[in-house]
Design a protein around this motif. Structure first.
Motif, short mmCIF file in Angstrom:
data_model
loop_
_atom_site.label_atom_id
_atom_site.label_comp_id
_atom_site.label_asym_id
_atom_site.label_seq_id
_atom_site.Cartn_x
_atom_site.Cartn_y
_atom_site.Cartn_z
N SER A 47 0.89 -1.27 0.17
CA SER A 47 0.18 0.03 0.06
C SER A 47 0.89 1.34 -0.12
CB SER A 47 -1.02 0.02 1.33
OG SER A 47 -1.70 -1.10 1.03
N GLN A 89 -7.33 0.61 0.13
CA GLN A 89 -7.68 -0.59 0.78
C GLN A 89 -8.89 -0.17 1.68
OE1 GLN A 89 -4.18 -2.03 2.55
NE2 GLN A 89 -4.93 -4.02 3.12
N ASP A 170 -6.35 -1.82 -4.50
CA ASP A 170 -5.65 -2.17 -3.39
C ASP A 170 -6.67 -3.04 -2.63
OD1 ASP A 170 -4.10 -2.71 -1.27
OD2 ASP A 170 -3.66 -0.70 -0.86
N GLU A 171 -6.59 -4.35 -2.81
CA GLU A 171 -7.41 -5.43 -2.22
C GLU A 171 -9.14 -4.83 -2.42
OE1 GLU A 171 -6.83 -7.05 1.43
OE2 GLU A 171 -4.56 -6.12 1.55
MG LIG Z 1 -2.07 -2.75 2.35
#
Ligand SMILES: [Mg+2]
Ligand SMILES: Nc1ncnc2c1ncn2[C@@H]1O[C@H](COP(=O)(O)OP(=O)(O)OP(=O)(O)O)[C@@H](O)[C@H]1O
Length: 501
Positions: A47, A89, A170-171
């Motif tokens: 991240s 995220q 991000d995810e």
């Molecule tokens: Mg992360």
């Protein structure tokens, strides 16, 4: 089609925070028309690297080239102008604005004369972007009234509006249903065709193999290597990530169940929980499977006293108990780890250590009703070690921990309360493969010490792997109760959609 020159190159990227070298000479290159996976354990620096690319953080040193030109990304706006969009995220939608307002936040078209936003136009434009990702949510409702899954979809729609050539996710699927995930993958394929480069972070290995062309692996802030997905195996990638081979991802231990700890009878709550009855024994893990909206989380929240039940009984060790609030539940030995850690589980501006003990301060009071700081600190250190929470110290603010490590700290908090019954909702969401195994080991230890564990999970492999029994729910009802030995994915899915053949 893949182009021959990379759209993006990052080389020798270094980033330090107080007490942590988050990135130490990392490199990465991404091509238009390709999906690059960025892999690594919790806290590896994924991240952080993407925040540097999107102008959120400034790098200490290193070089970033976009379309062959070296760039300095001094702000989010500059990164956006250079064609970089990021879906973070942790969701960053604004709950009190509508869907459409969120999608075009800061980007609204205003009438030249009245300076007012044209609401109809906003709605129509939002609808178009939502349709592209197959999301049917009404653009005019408030974001706080839609599911976490739909909120994630809005973030994606928002990125699509910015006409970007590099899109970072991000995810993105942690909170999506299977159907939504499939739709997202369709959208990603379309973006690839347009020549956009996508950087994709996920801890779900099957997604990496489904959607990503290449992977770049980080470990402890360092570059480990690259691989072409179709030439690699899951074991290869895991070995690169964790630096060792992982044995036995699901260490199942047969339950030595004795007495029933928790029993619920005919629980009802609005139209979400429609007469749920089940029991959990000490020394047992009850997995709870079901599709999104099946009433699993609502059932847990009713038992925990967060939602007031309309009907039904809760019994602990055979005795009826009154639970009208989470406090009552905790006093009766029931704890609940929420699926949505950001809003319910943790206090971002508080230290990691304090987050862990805040619900349990009584435990550290001495005879004079003062907190025994040494005892508290010892416990904090013990559990930080036990769950391998990666943090420079327990004084670090929660918001500075990586997503997966926040989740571990919250799990520690509930384990420290030493409940008889621990209800955990999506315990390994966002947790890396190595740390997942550590969490299963901890759940097994709790089970062996006689606790009852209810584990709600959408991760089929995990439900099958470590549950002693699996309860399946559909539309607020229990549609299956399956023993470990008899369980398989097909059977669970059949109960989850409640088709009887
Ligand atoms: Mg992360
Ligand atoms: N703002 C910050 N202040 C201090 N430390 C930070 C900050 N942001 C990240 N870190 C630290 O940098 C390291 C890398 O974190 P990062 O969030 O990049 O990990 P990640 O690979 O994304 O992990 P995860 O899979 O858990 O999301 C971690 O040790 C984290 O605690």
């Amino acid at each position: 089609m893949r182009e021959c020159k990379p759209i993006l190159q990052m080389e020798g990227i270094v980033k330090s925070f107080p007490g942590v070298k988050a990135l130490d000479g990392v490199k990465l290159s991404a091509y238009g028309g390709e999906v690059l996976a960025l892999l690594g354990e919790n806290g590896a620096g994924k991240s952080t690297l993407m925040k540097i690319l999107s102008g959120v953080y400034k790098k200490n040193s290193g070089k970033i080239t976009i379309d062959g030109e070296e760039v300095e990304l001094k702000s989010i706006k500059e990164a956006e102008e250079l064609g970089v969009a990021i879906i973070h995220q942790e969701l960053s939608v604004l709950p009190n604005l509508t869907v459409a307002e969120n999608i075009f936040l800061g980007n609204e078209k205003v009438n030249k004369y009245t300076r007012k936003i044209n609401k109809k136009l906003l709605k129509d434009r939002s609808q178009r972007f939502l349709e592209q990702i197959g999301c049917k949510v009404n653009p005019e409702i408030l974001v706080k009234d839609i599911s976490v899954g739909d909120q994630q979809m809005i973030e994606i729609a928002k990125a699509l509006t910015k006409n970007s050539k590099i899109i970072i996710m991000d995810e993105p699927t942690t909170a999506l249903t299977e159907v939504e995930t499939k739709k997202l993958f369709e959208v990603i394929k379309k973006l690839k065709k347009k020549g956009i480069a996508i950087i994709y972070i996920s801890h779900r290995m099957e997604e990496i193999f489904t959607i990503c062309d290449k992977v770049t692996v980080l470990r402890d802030g360092k570059y480990v290597g690259e691989a072409i997905t179709k030439d690699a195996t899951e074991d290869d990638l895991i070995a690169m990530m964790v630096g060792r081979k992982l044995k036995e991802q699901f260490p199942y231990k047969k339950a030595k169940s004795k007495n029933t700890l928790l029993k619920v009878e005919n629980l009802k709550y609005k139209n979400k929980v429609n007469g749920v009855s089940f029991e959990v024994k000490s020394g047992e893990i009850l997995g709870v499977a079901g599709l999104m909206g099946s009433g699993r989380t609502e059932t847990a929240k009713v038992i925990f006293g967060e939602y007031k039940k309309d009907n039904g009984e809760i019994l602990i060790e055979g005795k009826k108990v009154k639970i009208n609030s989470p406090k009552d539940a905790i006093q009766n030995g029931i704890c609940y780890l929420s699926e949505d850690r950001k809003t319910e589980g943790l206090i971002l501006g508080m230290s990691v250590g304090h987050n862990m003990t805040i619900s349990n301060l009584k435990n550290y009071e001495n005879a004079l009703k003062k907190i025994d700081k040494n005892k508290e600190q010892n416990d904090i250190e013990k559990y930080i070690n036990k769950l391998s929470v990666k943090t420079p110290s327990s004084k670090q603010l929660m918001k500075n921990l990586s997503g997966g490590n926040q989740q571990k700290a919250i799990l520690a908090k509930w384990i420290m309360l030493s409940p008889k019954v621990l209800i955990i909702d999506e315990p390994t969401r966002g947790i890396d493969v190595g740390a997942k195994k550590e969490i299963y080991d901890i759940l097994n230890q709790l089970k062996e010490s006689g606790k009852a564990i209810i584990m709600i999970s959408s991760d089929m492999a995990e439900v099958l792997g470590i549950s002693d029994r699996i309860m399946v729910m559909h539309e607020g009802k229990v549609t299956g109760m399956i023993k470990h030995e008899e369980a398989n994915q097909e059977l669970i899915m059949k109960c989850a959609v409640a088709t009887n053949e």
